[in-house]
Design an enzyme around this catalytic site. Structure first.
Site, PDB file in Angstrom:
ATOM      1  N   ASP A 350       0.839  -1.202   0.000  1.00 22.17           N
ATOM      2  CA  ASP A 350       0.000   0.000   0.000  1.00 22.17           C
ATOM      3  C   ASP A 350       0.872   1.250   0.000  1.00 22.17           C
ATOM      4  OD1 ASP A 350      -2.402   1.682   0.558  1.00 22.17           O
ATOM      5  OD2 ASP A 350      -3.297  -0.236   1.079  1.00 22.17           O
ATOM      6  N   HIS A 403      -3.958   6.024   2.768  1.00 16.62           N
ATOM      7  CA  HIS A 403      -4.713   4.835   2.408  1.00 16.62           C
ATOM      8  C   HIS A 403      -4.209   3.604   3.170  1.00 16.62           C
ATOM      9  CE1 HIS A 403      -5.979   1.516  -0.311  1.00 16.62           C
ATOM     10  NE2 HIS A 403      -6.956   2.333  -0.687  1.00 16.62           N
ATOM     11  N   SER A 588     -11.268  -1.178  -1.594  1.00 21.06           N
ATOM     12  CA  SER A 588     -10.060  -1.188  -0.767  1.00 21.06           C
ATOM     13  C   SER A 588     -10.393  -1.324   0.707  1.00 21.06           C
ATOM     14  CB  SER A 588      -9.263   0.102  -0.972  1.00 21.06           C
ATOM     15  OG  SER A 588      -8.576   0.095  -2.197  1.00 21.06           O
TER      16      SER A 588
END
Length: 869
Positions: A350, A403, A588
């Protein structure tokens, strides 16, 4: 554009800490530059001062490692002996009443006298920052007040930065607690161990002045003894068959216990004969200690506290009540079976993570940053061993997504800490692997190498993780209908072959064409549903979808509340990064729920293969839409409880797989040992085939070698030998590893060796001024013992600079490597910029330089001691 500051008071190095400053070459690695002067030496402001060399024989330097703010999370520093000293560099980042408590634990094997002293790491800040020190017995959670015991935490604390020192007698495990009483800042805590004897009369004996106790009351609510519900005063035990009932009765009475009852299977239920007075905390600690003492006796097969179990597990985290997804995927019932195992690892490919986020403390392993393009990395360099997320915004006016931190919180946000949210797993650890940079984007090569790294396979970094991942989470996609990457597909196949469970987000284009890597055969593809269990409008669907999980939506619900998933995030929209919680929606967000479920399954049954994990997940899914598998919902909605329960009752591999077990995870040769051995055993079934044993040197070259020998019916190797040759090494601390390859996966044993002469004060220390924005060294000088380690930097410093100092013991032009002394102003953990444009002609400061930590790295990357050309 406003200058971006990488340094945040109280948090240490946010960005610069892991930036390698390269001078004189463009190799991307440190060590090529030679200290020198810039082409045109500027003149103007004057920066001068002196270095304080914090060193001495037998002194170990320790760096505070968060989280260490409660008793069962205390930072263990070792088993000291007579003559040993520790110098601990720490930082209090939250002033009262938040009480950022730092806790350090020691175990003495013989009676010793312990003296301590604390001081501010920044002499100029003593008027703004004060900290108190407490000493707590780890087993009884009490302290000695002039011969009397007390379990009132405030009684166990002394006014430290005002008084500054104390002493006590130690025999066993104890904790030293640093507590803020005013302000925040960095400190140096010195702890020395001497022969047993009377505690010095001048000692404070850690009794707090009455006036200080009131301010410490809030601390008593946050500093807790080790957790674990037990029946107070009761233990369960079994004995060897040849131990007679009379002998058992004698042993039990000698421990102040009585037999309450005996089960037909031979388990004795024991209880206090005469319950002792004291608080519940003390009683609980005595219960743990009683069981531990029993277990150590000859003839006792097993002894443990009589633990308490409850019908349901509900965390007390602050925002748990607003989380919607746990109930949707049947997660609370799964927690009754397993909340996870620390040995199970979930890798996140990520954007990296915010290591300092308070709800992720203790759950994150050291990973790697695979973003190779410096212009995309936003952290000032390419690949390195720091997977921290510097933010992925395209420019300073945009906020970053953070994220990876959001997905990390979904997998593993800490539970029952009365803070924030809770993860799917409560104990499994996360391996952050950064492969996405600016705009949350990454290229195929970096992502493929990140996958290989997570699986413990050979990769472009030349390193391997501290433990290979059981589950690899891929909350990323290349777009529906876009071509597949052969490079990524090959990495996925290799990772699956190594035994990893791979889980990927289906993508957010609302399309039916596959998006990769979710579309690969070896990957579990996860689509998203909204809170009404309809396929989310943004979610991809199609023939490769296998499972769905809540992904939220971008519109408020009927109650006006956000419809996304709440998790850990950061914010950099208005300056330095702050740690927050935020709503996000997308596949996600659904993906890490499945990854967390897989980790719980492996925790409940470590013998499951990756194929079995996948099959159980799809077989236990709640069917949605058309009967059977369909292109909207795949096999159905994730049901974590059913999957974990099935996993626990499923027979794993027909025979437990071979599993490597080593007798040591670290070899410390000190300054005298030349040969050490490690025992190899097979902790699983079948034949353990050791494919290769090799030595790798991280600092220095040609000094470490490794060999293997012996064989049994269960393992092809029984002993690994490591040898150190110091004959051609300069004084310093050298670091390497012995690597053992089994089934293509490499396990590393850290190796440390010291060359005599490095424990004394250094002769020369390099002092560098660093631009905090570009990471370039703008000025450099040397300080030596002959001149009292005084230094002068003279230049036209148009902007504030960071001041760092360190030795270069291996002569490669780089300071603050393993084995080097290192320091920063005002502290390594709380460095600040020095501003020479405040109207003063000169600035006189003092910088503490510490000898290297024992078996650990500095919290600052190696710095090239030169000037970038």
């Amino acid at each position: 554009m406003a200058r971006r500051r990488f340094i945040t008071d109280g948090l240490g190095f946010v960005g610069l800490a892991y930036v390698t400053l390269v001078g004189g070459c463009d190799s991307g690695v440190p060590g090529a530059a030679v200290p020198g002067a810039p082409e045109s030496q500027p003149t103007g402001a004057l920066l001068e001062g002196r270095l304080v060399i914090e060193t001495g024989p037998g002194v170990r330097t320790a760096i505070e490692r968060e989280p260490n703010d409660w008793s069962d999370g205390s930072q263990f520093l070792g088993q000291p002996s007579d003559g040993q000293e520790y110098r601990i560099v720490g930082v209090i980042s939250s002033p009262p009443p938040d009480n950022d408590v730092d806790t350090y634990r020691f175990t003495t094997t013989t009676p010793l006298t312990v003296t301590w002293r604390i001081r501010s790491a920044d002499p100029q800040a003593t008027s703004q920052f004060e900290a108190d020190v407490g000493v707590i017995d780890f087993l009884t959670f009490t302290c000695d007040l002039d011969g009397l015991r007390s379990d009132v935490f405030a009684d166990c604390v002394t006014d430290a930065l005002s008084g500054g020192a104390g002493a006590f007698a130690a025999d066993g495990t104890f904790e030293i607690v640093v507590v803020p009483s005013r302000g925040k800042g960095s400190y140096v805590l010195e702890v020395a161990f001497g022969p047993p004897g009377d505690v010095p009369a001048a000692s404070t004996r850690h009794s707090a002045p009455a006036g200080k106790r009131k301010s410490l009351v809030p601390v008593r609510r946050t500093y807790e003894p080790p957790r674990g519900d037990v029946v107070i005063g009761e233990a369960l035990a079994t004995f060897d068959p040849d131990v007679t009932p009379a002998e058992i009765e004698t042993v039990v009475r000698a421990r102040g216990l009585r037999v309450i009852e005996r089960a037909p299977c031979g388990v004795y239920r024991l209880g206090d004969a005469i319950p002792e007075a004291g608080s519940e905390v003390q009683a609980r600690m005595r219960t743990h200690k009683t069981a531990a003492d029993l277990a150590a006796l000859p003839g006792v097969r097993m002894a443990e506290p009589n633990r308490v179990f409850r019908a349901s597990v509900t965390p007390n985290d602050q925002f748990y009540s607003v989380l919607r997804y746990p109930e949707v995927i049947n997660l609370p019932r799964a927690w009754d079976v397993s909340t996870g195992d620390r040995e199970v690892v979930v890798a996140l490919i990520d954007t990296g993570v915010l290591y300092e986020h308070p709800d992720l403390g203790g759950r994150l392993l050291g990973g790697y940053d695979f973003v190779s393009d410096v212009s995309e990395a936003r952290d000032g360099d390419g690949r390195d061993d720091d997977p921290s997320d510097p933010g992925d915004a395209l420019d300073a006016t945009q906020g970053s997504s953070f994220h990876g931190t959001h997905t990390a919180g979904t997998v593993a946000a800490m539970a029952n800490n009365r803070l924030g949210t809770v993860g799917v797993t409560w104990s499994c650890r996360v391996l952050p692997v950064r492969a996405l940079g600016r705009a949350s984007a990454g290229d195929a090569f970096d992502i493929a190498e990140a996958i290989r790294y997570a699986a413990g396979l050979d990769n472009a970094s030349g390193t391997r993780p501290p433990r290979r991942a059981d589950v690899i989470n891929l909350s990323l996609d290349g777009g529906a209908g876009q071509p597949s990457s052969t490079v990524v597909q090959s990495a996925v196949r290799d990772a699956a072959g190594a035994g990893a469970v791979l889980v990927a987000a289906a993508g957010n284009q609302g399309a039916s064409d596959p998006a990769f890597p979710a579309g690969y055969e070896e990957v579990i593809s996860v689509a998203a549903v909204d809170w009404e269990l309809n396929i989310a409008a943004y979610s991809n669907r199609g023939p490769t979808i296998e499972l769905v999980a809540p992904g939220g939506d971008d519109v408020p619900g009927p109650d006006g509340e956000p419809c996304g998933l709440l998790s850990t995030v950061g914010s950099d929209i208005s300056g330095p990064i702050t740690f927050e919680y935020g709503y996000r929606f997308g596949t996600s967000m659904a993906c890490p729920q499945v990854s967390g479920a897989a980790a719980l399954m492996v925790s409940a049954n470590p013998y499951l293969s990756a194929d079995q994990v996948r099959r159980i997940l799809v077989e236990t899914a709640v069917d949605l839409g058309e009967p059977g598998r369909d292109e909207l919902f795949g096999y159905g909605l994730l049901d974590v409880a059913s999957a974990v329960e099935r996993a626990r009752s499923t027979v794993g591999q027909s025979e437990p797989a071979p599993r490597l077990s080593l007798s040591a995870t670290t070899l410390d040769f000190g300054d005298a040992e030349t040969a050490l051995t490690i025992s190899v055993t097979n902790a699983g079934g079948g034949l353990l085939v050791v494919e290769d044993v090799s030595a790798r040197e991280w600092v220095g070259a040609g000094w470490l070698s490794a060999t293997s020998s012996g064989a049994t019916a269960s393992s092809t190797v029984t002993t690994i030998g490591a040898t150190v040759d110091r004959s051609r090494l300069r004084a310093g601390v050298y670091r390497g590893a012995v690597e053992v390859r089994v089934a293509g996966v490499v396990t590393a044993v850290d190796v440390y060796a010291r060359v005599a002469g490095s424990t004394g004060p250094p002769d020369v220390v390099h002092v560098v001024a660093v631009d905090p924005i570009t990471g370039q060294v703008v000025d450099h000088t040397e300080a030596d013992a002959g001149e009292g380690f005084s230094f002068t930097l003279e230049g036209a410093f148009d902007e504030p600079v960071l001041l760092l100092a360190g030795t270069d013991r291996d002569g490669d032009g780089t300071i603050c490597e393993a084995g080097d002394a290192c320091g920063a102003w005002p502290s390594l953990l709380g460095p600040l910029e020095v501003d020479l444009n405040d109207g003063d002609d000169a600035r006189r400061i003092e910088v503490s330089v510490f000898e290297p930590p024992s078996g650990a790295d500095w919290p600052v990357a190696p710095i090239t001691a030169g000037v970038d050309d």
